[in-house]
Scaffold this motif. Structure first.
Motif, mmCIF file in Angstrom:
data_model
loop_
_atom_site.group_PDB
_atom_site.id
_atom_site.type_symbol
_atom_site.label_atom_id
_atom_site.label_comp_id
_atom_site.label_asym_id
_atom_site.label_seq_id
_atom_site.Cartn_x
_atom_site.Cartn_y
_atom_site.Cartn_z
ATOM 1 N N TYR A 166 -0.796 -2.618 -8.717
ATOM 2 C CA TYR A 166 -1.146 -2.893 -7.321
ATOM 3 C C TYR A 166 -2.261 -3.926 -7.233
ATOM 4 O O TYR A 166 -2.203 -4.860 -6.428
ATOM 5 N N LEU A 208 1.938 8.377 -5.544
ATOM 6 C CA LEU A 208 0.746 9.134 -5.886
ATOM 7 C C LEU A 208 0.609 10.418 -5.073
ATOM 8 O O LEU A 208 0.179 11.450 -5.592
ATOM 9 N N ASN A 210 -1.725 -7.571 -5.543
ATOM 10 C CA ASN A 210 -2.546 -7.843 -4.370
ATOM 11 C C ASN A 210 -3.425 -9.076 -4.591
ATOM 12 O O ASN A 210 -3.547 -9.934 -3.706
ATOM 13 N N LEU A 260 0.012 2.262 -12.202
ATOM 14 C CA LEU A 260 0.397 1.861 -10.853
ATOM 15 C C LEU A 260 -0.765 1.174 -10.134
ATOM 16 O O LEU A 260 -0.576 0.182 -9.418
ATOM 17 N N GLY A 261 -1.982 1.686 -10.332
ATOM 18 C CA GLY A 261 -3.143 1.068 -9.709
ATOM 19 C C GLY A 261 -3.396 -0.337 -10.222
ATOM 20 O O GLY A 261 -3.737 -1.244 -9.444
ATOM 21 N N LEU A 276 0.826 -1.208 0.000
ATOM 22 C CA LEU A 276 0.000 0.000 0.000
ATOM 23 C C LEU A 276 0.859 1.257 0.000
ATOM 24 O O LEU A 276 0.554 2.231 -0.697
ATOM 25 N N ALA A 310 -0.722 6.896 -12.691
ATOM 26 C CA ALA A 310 -1.557 6.430 -11.584
ATOM 27 C C ALA A 310 -2.381 5.222 -12.002
ATOM 28 O O ALA A 310 -2.570 4.282 -11.223
ATOM 29 N N LEU A 339 2.184 2.021 -3.305
ATOM 30 C CA LEU A 339 1.184 2.650 -4.174
ATOM 31 C C LEU A 339 0.971 4.113 -3.820
ATOM 32 O O LEU A 339 0.933 4.983 -4.699
#
Length: 391
Positions: free
Chosen positions: A191, A155, A195, A187-188, A148, A184, A151
């Motif tokens: 992630y 940002l 995850n 990257l999201g 987290l 972003a 991430l």
């Protein structure tokens, strides 16, 4: 293709595990799902632009420091608590909420392993699985927090820098903003993938081979690299299915909520009409009704979440048989054989696999990737497990 074929098999495995319906099993699984339903609710809020939106001619107060905020507070509030008291109360509330969130994430990380053991075995024993996988949960908790931060830092830092230093809008700033949005999104997505793969696949390896998070990732990566098409199709299918299922779940949950709420609304309305002390009973009935609606929504999630988790079990086992966490359940739905308490998958992580002859056969055949019962291979065990037991 395994990613497609396993869609149907996951339905069969889920049905075989959850039927005949046992109220205790479903209630325990619903409790587990309360904690693993999501680590956060929503993402970080959008940053303030600092633009003055007051109408022309209106007066406003610029607050540039804590002292200005205190002066503004004292000018508006004359009979209220001191500014320092309010500030400390707000800070305590924020810290308390943050600690509660951390506790929720920690318990959820432990419950991930409780859920896995509950699906691979014939029993849902929350306390026993919690004790046996406490260390795994702590490692997963630390990994999730680190992920987290990985991430949020890229940002948040650019936004803080722009808000603190940029005084006027320019074409260059707009180009950087577009680049920031693209980064972003990338990257999201990264992630979300890391995850999901950690939660669905890496945790299986942690349970099966008694590894830490990073060691389990290193064990999973060769399988992932050699089956990229399978896992790419898996990701696409899962996202599509979750979108469709979420829509259907929302409609069904709304219908169930109305049905469950009707008797509580009727009883509560009677108490309200009676009035007096009965009002307190109406409030109590309302609280109980909300809890029942929440429980009903969790119970609806039991077969849905179990299905998606079994889908991950089947795919990992098909792409890497050495990492198959539910071999007996897989064989049962594909060959029509039984899955009972005597099978290896029903013993959890407490050693019932000693009764599984396939485990002995793997060891006798020299398969170092299977279960090891020969205590003489200390060097191999240290290389594969002990030194990897941490992250």
């Amino acid at each position: 293709m395994y990613a497609i074929d396993d869609l149907g098999d996951a339905i069969d495995v889920t049905r075989d595990r959850l039927t005949p319906i046992d109220a205790g099993t479903w209630l325990k699984l619903a409790l587990i799902l309360f904690f693993i339903g999501g680590a956060t609710f929503g993402g970080p809020g959008a940053p303030s632009t600092g633009t003055d939106t007051a109408p022309e001619g209106a007066t406003g107060t610029d607050i540039d420091s804590l002292a200005d905020l205190e002066a503004e507070y004292e000018s508006q509030v004359t009979d209220g608590p001191l500014f320092e008291t309010v500030l400390y109360a707000v800070a305590a509330l924020v810290v308390g909420l943050f600690l509660l969130w951390l506790l929720y994430v920690l318990v959820g990380s432990i419950m991930e392993f409780v859920f896995i053991e509950s699906l691979r075995t014939e029993a849902v024993e929350v306390r026993r699985y919690t004790r046996s996988h406490l260390g795994d949960g702590l490692r997963l908790f630390g990994f999730r927090l680190a992920l987290l931060l990985a991430l949020l830092v890229p940002l948040v830092v650019p936004i803080v820098y722009v808000v603190a230093s940029v005084t006027e809008f320019s074409a260059g700033l707009a180009a950087l903003g577009a680049l920031y949005v693209f980064g972003a999104i990338v990257l999201g997505l990264a992630y979300a993938l890391v995850n999901r793969f950690t939660t669905i696949f890496v945790t299986q390896i942690m349970v099966l081979e008694d590894r830490g998070v990073l060691a389990a990732w290193s064990r999973f990566l060769p399988t992932l690299r050699s089956n990229l098409a399978e896992y790419a199709v898996y990701v696409i299918l899962v996202w599509i299915l979750q979108l469709v299922v979420s829509f259907g779940y929302g409609i069904l949950a709304a219908i169930v909520a109305v049905v469950v709420a009707i008797p509580f609304v009727v009883v509560g309305a009677i108490f309200v009409v009676v009035g007096g002390p009965a009002i307190y009973l109406a409030v109590l009935v309302g609280i109980v009704g909300l809890l029942c609606i929440f429980l009903a929504a969790l119970l609806l999630r039991v077969p849905i979440d179990s299905y998606f988790r079994y889908y991950g079990f089947l795919l990992l086992g098909d792409t890497s048989p050495d990492l198959d966490l539910i071999p007996e359940r897989r064989n049962a739905v594909r060959t029509g054989g039984p899955v009972g308490p005597g099978s290896g998958s029903s013993g959890g992580s407490d050693g019932d696999d000693w009764n599984d002859s396939s485990a002995w056969d793997d060891d006798a055949n020299g398969d170092d990737d299977g279960w090891r019962f020969d205590s003489g291979s200390d060097d191999d065990e240290d290389r594969d497990q002990d030194q990897d037991r941490g992250w």
